[in-house]
Design a protein around this motif. Structure first.
Motif, PDB file in Angstrom:
ATOM      1  N   GLN A  78       0.816  -1.215   0.000  1.00 59.91           N
ATOM      2  CA  GLN A  78       0.000   0.000   0.000  1.00 59.91           C
ATOM      3  C   GLN A  78       0.850   1.266   0.000  1.00 59.91           C
ATOM      4  O   GLN A  78       0.406   2.314   0.473  1.00 59.91           O
ATOM      5  CB  GLN A  78      -0.945  -0.009   1.217  1.00 59.91           C
ATOM      6  CG  GLN A  78      -0.338  -0.456   2.534  1.00 59.91           C
ATOM      7  CD  GLN A  78       0.605   0.531   3.176  1.00 59.91           C
ATOM      8  OE1 GLN A  78       0.485   1.715   2.944  1.00 59.91           O
ATOM      9  NE2 GLN A  78       1.547   0.062   3.975  1.00 59.91           N
TER      10      GLN A  78
ATOM     11  N   ASN B 298      -2.951   2.360  -4.167  1.00 62.97           N
ATOM     12  CA  ASN B 298      -2.501   3.610  -4.772  1.00 62.97           C
ATOM     13  C   ASN B 298      -2.353   3.473  -6.284  1.00 62.97           C
ATOM     14  O   ASN B 298      -2.644   4.416  -7.027  1.00 62.97           O
ATOM     15  CB  ASN B 298      -1.163   4.044  -4.155  1.00 62.97           C
ATOM     16  CG  ASN B 298      -1.330   4.544  -2.740  1.00 62.97           C
ATOM     17  OD1 ASN B 298      -2.112   5.440  -2.469  1.00 62.97           O
ATOM     18  ND2 ASN B 298      -0.591   3.938  -1.819  1.00 62.97           N
TER      19      ASN B 298
ATOM     20  N   TYR C 142      -3.119   6.371  -0.052  1.00 57.38           N
ATOM     21  CA  TYR C 142      -3.801   5.411   0.818  1.00 57.38           C
ATOM     22  C   TYR C 142      -3.200   5.500   2.227  1.00 57.38           C
ATOM     23  O   TYR C 142      -1.975   5.374   2.381  1.00 57.38           O
ATOM     24  CB  TYR C 142      -3.627   4.012   0.238  1.00 57.38           C
ATOM     25  CG  TYR C 142      -4.239   2.894   1.048  1.00 57.38           C
ATOM     26  CD1 TYR C 142      -5.585   2.565   0.897  1.00 57.38           C
ATOM     27  CD2 TYR C 142      -3.475   2.151   1.942  1.00 57.38           C
ATOM     28  CE1 TYR C 142      -6.154   1.525   1.628  1.00 57.38           C
ATOM     29  CE2 TYR C 142      -4.032   1.114   2.677  1.00 57.38           C
ATOM     30  CZ  TYR C 142      -5.366   0.805   2.519  1.00 57.38           C
ATOM     31  OH  TYR C 142      -5.922  -0.230   3.246  1.00 57.38           O
TER      32      TYR C 142
ATOM     33  N   TRP D   8     -10.855   7.532   1.632  1.00 56.51           N
ATOM     34  CA  TRP D   8     -10.392   6.160   1.407  1.00 56.51           C
ATOM     35  C   TRP D   8     -11.286   5.127   2.084  1.00 56.51           C
ATOM     36  O   TRP D   8     -11.482   4.023   1.550  1.00 56.51           O
ATOM     37  CB  TRP D   8      -8.944   6.015   1.870  1.00 56.51           C
ATOM     38  CG  TRP D   8      -7.958   6.462   0.834  1.00 56.51           C
ATOM     39  CD1 TRP D   8      -7.311   7.674   0.768  1.00 56.51           C
ATOM     40  CD2 TRP D   8      -7.513   5.716  -0.297  1.00 56.51           C
ATOM     41  NE1 TRP D   8      -6.488   7.714  -0.330  1.00 56.51           N
ATOM     42  CE2 TRP D   8      -6.591   6.526  -1.005  1.00 56.51           C
ATOM     43  CE3 TRP D   8      -7.789   4.445  -0.792  1.00 56.51           C
ATOM     44  CZ2 TRP D   8      -5.949   6.102  -2.165  1.00 56.51           C
ATOM     45  CZ3 TRP D   8      -7.156   4.019  -1.946  1.00 56.51           C
ATOM     46  CH2 TRP D   8      -6.257   4.837  -2.624  1.00 56.51           C
TER      47      TRP D   8
END
Length: 313
Positions: A74, A97, A114, A172
């Motif tokens: 991530q 991402n 993220y 998110w």
């Protein structure tokens, strides 16, 4: 991601709370086998029995630059939009991402990266594919802490959501809910995060548990720089830590009896700019060094924005 892990069952996980929880989830629900660990800096521990197969592993919570090595993470790993398109076309690179086009340059993209753990993304992916996660217990309690508290300590997801980067975190969370097809566990993370609990006190309570006996984590995020003894077997306190997280989440523990081979690299930082991008994108090199793993850890123009690990030839 599901197809990747069905074809490549052997995984290497990070030695922090995000990596361990990710490993427990993938072992339980996709029948993956934990064959090694990494500390996100300078060491890999690979099971002696599996070392010859290392090019077929999936690395969890660590981006590996070689195009043929699979990883799920991530971090910000795309230099710009063109680089992101290249990575997005590679089925070996799974990253939220990348999915949403979050890049290092232009710098405005970095601030919308993220903000949670790899484990939260993995759970959303499983729910997206209608995998039943009922065995996972988020509200199993031990000494006033619940398993959800450990999940939300991964990559500081709780503090990020309610204290530091509220707007980006909410964006998110909304994306994860949609991505998970309104997954039950993902929604439970959100409901608990915004339930009004004292986030700073919750974080301190989790960290006291992680840093104290019998676990003695080396970092407050539940991470370890060293996990093996002189004979390359896992340390007793690390085993207890893994077993505890398995118990509180109601997931089966790892096999922690294996002996490991240690691969040691060299961690470095760099003020990354356009002049470095071509070699990274085309040859996985920086300063003529073959990059094994990397991440952009600060926004464009900031000092030491690029973190990477390389091995001596």
């Amino acid at each position: 991601m599901i197809d990747l892990l069905k074809s490549k069952k052997k995984i290497v996980i990070n030695s922090d709370i995000d990596g361990i929880l990710s490993g427990l989830i993938l072992q339980e629900f996709l029948d993956c086998e934990i064959v090694g660990f990494c500390n996100s800096a300078n060491k890999l521990w690979i099971s002696v029995d599996q070392f010859e197969h290392r090019k077929d592993f999936v690395f969890i919570d660590m981006f590996v630059s070689h195009k043929n090595i699979a990883c799920i993470d991530q971090h910000i790993v795309s230099f710009d939009e063109d680089h992101n398109k290249q990575l997005a076309s590679n089925p070996n690179k799974i990253n939220p991402n990348i999915l949403r086009g979050k890049c290092f340059h232009p710098k405005s993209s970095y601030y919308t990266k993220y903000p949670f753990g790899t484990v939260h993304f993995i759970i959303a992916e499983l729910e997206r594919n209608t995998i039943n996660l009922e065995q996972l217990l988020l509200f199993n309690e031990n000494e006033e802490l619940q398993s959800v508290d450990f999940f939300l300590r991964a990559d500081d997801a709780l503090i990020t959501s309610v204290e530091k980067y509220k707007e980006n975190a909410l964006d998110w969370w909304n994306w994860l809910v949609e991505y998970s097809s309104n997954g039950k566990v993902t929604q439970q993370f959100i409901d608990y995060t915004y339930s009004g609990l004292n986030a700073w006190e919750n974080k301190k309570q989790v960290e006291r548990k992680l840093l104290a006996q019998p676990f003695c984590c080396e970092k407050p995020d539940g991470g370890f720089a060293e996990i093996a003894d002189a004979a390359n077997f896992l340390l007793p306190n690390f085993i207890k830590y893994v077993d505890y997280l398995a118990e509180i989440t109601n997931l089966k523990p790892f096999d922690t009896s294996q002996k490991y081979s240690v691969v040691e690299g060299i961690p470095a930082r760099l003020n990354f700019s356009h002049e470095h991008s071509e070699a990274l994108i085309n040859d996985c090199k920086v300063l003529d060094k073959k990059v094994f793993s990397y991440a952009f850890v600060k926004s464009y123009g900031q000092e030491n924005s690029f973190s990477f690990t390389y091995f001596l030839e």
